[in-house]
Design a protein around this motif. Structure first.
Motif, short mmCIF file in Angstrom:
data_model
loop_
_atom_site.label_atom_id
_atom_site.label_comp_id
_atom_site.label_asym_id
_atom_site.label_seq_id
_atom_site.Cartn_x
_atom_site.Cartn_y
_atom_site.Cartn_z
N ASP A 87 6.33 -2.56 -2.77
CA ASP A 87 6.69 -1.37 -3.08
C ASP A 87 8.01 -0.87 -2.44
O ASP A 87 8.45 0.48 -2.63
CB ASP A 87 5.46 -0.52 -2.10
CG ASP A 87 4.21 -0.69 -2.36
OD1 ASP A 87 3.87 -0.49 -3.46
OD2 ASP A 87 3.70 -1.30 -1.33
N GLN B 120 7.96 2.98 -2.75
CA GLN B 120 7.09 3.76 -3.69
C GLN B 120 5.70 3.74 -3.22
O GLN B 120 5.32 2.64 -2.36
CB GLN B 120 7.04 2.82 -4.89
CG GLN B 120 5.97 3.40 -6.04
CD GLN B 120 6.20 2.58 -7.27
OE1 GLN B 120 6.99 2.91 -8.06
NE2 GLN B 120 5.36 1.48 -7.29
N PRO C 280 1.97 3.04 -2.62
CA PRO C 280 1.40 2.22 -3.40
C PRO C 280 0.33 3.04 -4.33
O PRO C 280 -0.38 3.86 -4.17
CB PRO C 280 0.54 1.55 -2.35
CG PRO C 280 1.43 1.65 -1.07
CD PRO C 280 2.12 2.96 -1.23
N LYS C 281 0.24 2.36 -5.54
CA LYS C 281 -0.71 2.93 -6.67
C LYS C 281 -2.15 2.92 -6.35
O LYS C 281 -2.97 3.83 -6.93
CB LYS C 281 -0.47 2.10 -7.85
CG LYS C 281 1.02 2.22 -8.80
CD LYS C 281 1.18 1.63 -9.76
CE LYS C 281 2.34 1.84 -10.51
NZ LYS C 281 3.40 1.34 -9.79
N LYS C 282 -2.57 2.26 -5.18
CA LYS C 282 -4.12 2.30 -4.87
C LYS C 282 -4.38 3.65 -4.25
O LYS C 282 -5.64 3.83 -4.28
CB LYS C 282 -4.38 1.11 -3.71
CG LYS C 282 -3.51 1.19 -2.52
CD LYS C 282 -3.88 0.13 -1.43
CE LYS C 282 -3.22 0.45 -0.03
NZ LYS C 282 -3.59 -0.57 0.98
N HIS D 171 -5.13 7.56 -4.52
CA HIS D 171 -5.29 8.46 -5.51
C HIS D 171 -4.71 9.92 -5.06
O HIS D 171 -4.17 10.55 -5.90
CB HIS D 171 -6.81 8.67 -5.74
CG HIS D 171 -7.26 7.25 -6.25
ND1 HIS D 171 -6.95 6.53 -7.44
CD2 HIS D 171 -7.89 6.37 -5.71
CE1 HIS D 171 -7.39 5.39 -7.34
NE2 HIS D 171 -8.30 5.24 -6.49
N GLU E 271 -5.70 8.24 2.18
CA GLU E 271 -6.52 9.26 1.21
C GLU E 271 -6.66 10.53 2.00
O GLU E 271 -7.13 10.52 2.98
CB GLU E 271 -7.54 8.58 0.70
CG GLU E 271 -7.19 7.36 -0.17
CD GLU E 271 -6.67 7.63 -1.51
OE1 GLU E 271 -6.32 8.85 -1.68
OE2 GLU E 271 -6.59 6.82 -2.29
#
Length: 349
Positions: free
Chosen positions: A39, A52, A54-56, A58, A167
């Motif tokens: 990232d 960036q 991380p795309k994990k 949401h 999250e």
């Protein structure tokens, strides 16, 4: 009329060596590279580092923390030992953001000195890099400031900060803690980076030889043992059991057990801690005896052998302790949550 031509002055005349500073950047780059995650978009050398999320994640919430290492630095100067103080620096920030369930993503440091000593700075940054590897976060930037006359030769100051993410629906905030929940303690590696002003005062007043043998090791090595980084086992624990099981986490940092456990408790709840439920490491017993320190003061200043606590449901005791043991941590039940009608948030029995 005679005119005296003034000597042209340079930054080096003022005590700052730009070339040495530039060479330090080249030394740091491979250390930082060892910590990089996929990232990292831009790291050491630019005006700003880029990372960036991380795309994990949401619905990520960013969690940040900043700290230094206190007067443990003075002992590092005295001992000329600079290779582990960087681990302490990373640990103090990543352990703090961990307690909200956050995964540390990246770290930045600030290293300030009077005149830059490449060897000292290299050892410090190497420790920071290693600490980031232990925490699984990327060292993506920082500042090396050379400020003549601000610091004694051979001395420096350190600060750092970490940014993590969790999250939104997985934040651990202690809101679900209730009467009867158990308090699990995880062993510390020593005094970590807290209480060193008192440690140094005890050493001076009691005329302690820090080079003497202490249970098979030089005393100074025991005192300078770097802060334990709990990130990987705790994140694994959360992943396995979820934040519904892990109701609260507290990093036992400045303020000791007495000052940190209450930070995660709601009104009408208190922590009951049983001091005979774990073996207090010899270092703390030694310091207490040599300094004639009262019990209450010990628990207000030091971690006394417990570096992190977890609040869980009673029926999860065996599973949580066994999991932590399998992941290299020494954990045990050290108390429970009780209801209270007074202002006392913790009782150490």
């Amino acid at each position: 009329m005679n005119k005296t031509k003034l000597k042209s002055m340079t930054y080096r005349d003022a005590g700052v060596n730009i070339e040495v500073g530039d060479s330090m950047v080249d030394i740091i780059k491979p250390m930082a590279a060892r910590t990089h995650r996929n990232d990292v978009l831009a790291g050491i050398g630019g005006f700003g580092a880029m990372f960036q999320i991380p795309k994990k994640f949401h619905e990520p919430v960013l969690v940040s923390g900043t700290d230094g290492v206190g007067t443990k630095l003075r002992l590092a100067f005295q001992l000329n030992k600079h290779n582990t103080i960087g681990i302490d620096l990373v640990a103090m920030s990543v352990n703090d953001i961990l307690v909200q369930g956050a995964e540390p993503l990246f770290f930045l440091d600030y290293f300030a000195c009077g005149n830059l000593d490449i060897n000292i700075a290299k050892n410090v940054i190497d420790g920071i890099s290693y600490g980031c590897q232990l925490a699984g976060c990327a060292l993506i930037g920082g500042e090396t400031a050379e400020m003549p006359s601000m610091y004694i030769e051979g001395e420096y100051d350190l600060a750092g900060f970490a940014v993590g993410a969790v999250e939104k629906n997985s934040i651990i905030n202690g809101n679900s803690i209730k009467n009867g929940d158990l308090i699990i303690g995880i062993s510390s590696s020593g005094a970590h980076s807290n209480g060193y002003s008192l440690i140094r005062k005890i050493i001076d007043n009691a005329n302690i030889d820090i080079y003497e043998d202490f249970y098979g090791k030089p005393l100074h090595e025991v005192i300078m043992e770097p802060t334990r980084i709990y990130v990987k086992p705790i994140l694994s624990l959360i992943e396995k059991f979820s934040n519904k099981v892990i109701k609260g986490l507290a990093h036992i940092t400045g303020g000791g057990l007495s000052g940190n456990i209450p930070r995660i408790l709601k009104n009408q709840l208190s922590a009951e801690i049983y001091r005979d439920s774990w073996k207090i490491p010899p270092l703390f017993t030694f310091l207490q005896q040599k300094g004639n320190v009262e019990d209450d003061e010990m628990f207000n200043v030091f971690n006394c052998g417990i570096g992190m606590i977890i609040v869980i449901e009673p029926d999860m005791q065996s599973e949580v302790i066994n999991f932590l043991s399998e992941n290299g941590e020494n954990a045990m039940v050290i108390g429970k949550i009780i209801e209270t009608n007074n202002n006392s948030k913790i009782n150490i029995l």
